[in-house]
Write a protein that holds these residues in place. Structure first.
Motif, PDB file in Angstrom:
ATOM      1  N   ASP A  31      -1.967   1.811   0.788  1.00  0.00           N
ATOM      2  CA  ASP A  31      -1.667   2.029  -0.624  1.00  0.00           C
ATOM      3  C   ASP A  31      -0.525   3.018  -0.786  1.00  0.00           C
ATOM      4  N   GLY A  44       2.617  -2.667  -1.191  1.00  0.00           N
ATOM      5  CA  GLY A  44       2.103  -1.584  -0.366  1.00  0.00           C
ATOM      6  C   GLY A  44       2.833  -1.540   0.963  1.00  0.00           C
ATOM      7  N   SER A  69      -2.905   6.630   0.476  1.00  0.00           N
ATOM      8  CA  SER A  69      -3.481   6.027   1.682  1.00  0.00           C
ATOM      9  C   SER A  69      -4.247   7.036   2.527  1.00  0.00           C
TER      10      SER A  69
END
Length: 239
Positions: A31, A44, A69
């Motif tokens: 992410d 992403g 992330s």
């Protein structure tokens, strides 16, 4: 835990075991902040990719990009950049207690150090002061594919002997906050351009606040180029 290791000390099994994930992720993407997602083909950061980041604000962009992330459980290692701005990372929301800082490895040991770190952390950021040899590069690339990690080059890939999957370049920047000769610089507006190969071949760009009035890393409206229309520009008559 904000670890700082020197050279091969990064290979200490106690350090690697402490940060090694307990489960392997099957997700193919890491992410990124919503403001950065238009830069990536699938919204992403692709696991297994090598991405170069360069230009003014490169470290701030790198740190901000990794915030979603890493979350509360992920780990990141920064190798060969002992003077990088820890404060800038914290200001964009990066958990600095989830970052391992590793000094520049001895000559010929880049492959050993980075390959070992890729077994233990999600993301490795490197900033070599000289070119990495082909042998070390092949070893790192093989471990990257095997572990499905992410390797970020804070020098834009200038010291890497082959091409990268993608490059992010911080371009024009404007600061706001100073009034009539007084005040503090508070907000920075930047344009980030992305280019790469294969699925990332199409050039993309976004305009960002980093930081801005609504948070540490948010989308900014593109600046319009305004051309003054003078008399006669369109062949018309004077009003």
């Amino acid at each position: 835990m904000n670890g700082h290791a020197t050279g091969l000390a990064a290979l200490d099994p106690r350090i690697l075991e402490a940060v090694r994930p307990t489960t392997l992720s099957n997700e193919q993407l890491l992410d990124v902040p919503e403001a950065l997602s238009p830069l990536f083909p699938w919204g992403g950061l692709q696991r297994g990719w090598q991405v170069g980041v360069s230009g003014p604000g490169a470290w701030t962009l790198t740190a901000g990009m990794m915030v979603p992330s890493l979350g509360d459980e992920g780990w990141m290692a920064v190798v060969g950049a002992p003077l990088f701005n820890l404060v800038a990372g914290a200001e964009v929301g990066l958990r600095m207690d989830r970052v391992l800082v590793v000094d520049t490895p001895p000559a010929g040991q880049w492959g050993t150090v980075v390959a070992a770190l890729l077994e233990a952390v999600q993301v490795v950021v490197i900033c070599p002061s000289s070119s990495i040899g082909n042998r070390d590069a092949r070893r790192i690339a093989a471990r990257l594919r095997e572990q499905r990690g992410t390797l970020l080059h804070l020098d834009g890939g200038a010291t890497w002997p082959s091409g990268l999957d993608m490059k992010l370049t911080c371009q024009t920047q404007e600061w706001e906050g100073i009034g009539q000769g007084n005040g503090y610089l508070r907000y920075r507006r930047m344009k980030v351009e992305a280019a790469g190969r294969r699925s990332a071949a199409q050039p993309r760009s976004v305009s960002l606040w980093m930081p801005g009035p609504d948070g540490p890393l948010t989308a900014a409206q593109e600046l319009a180029t305004v051309t003054e229309l003078r008399y006669g520009a369109w062949g018309g008559e004077s009003p």
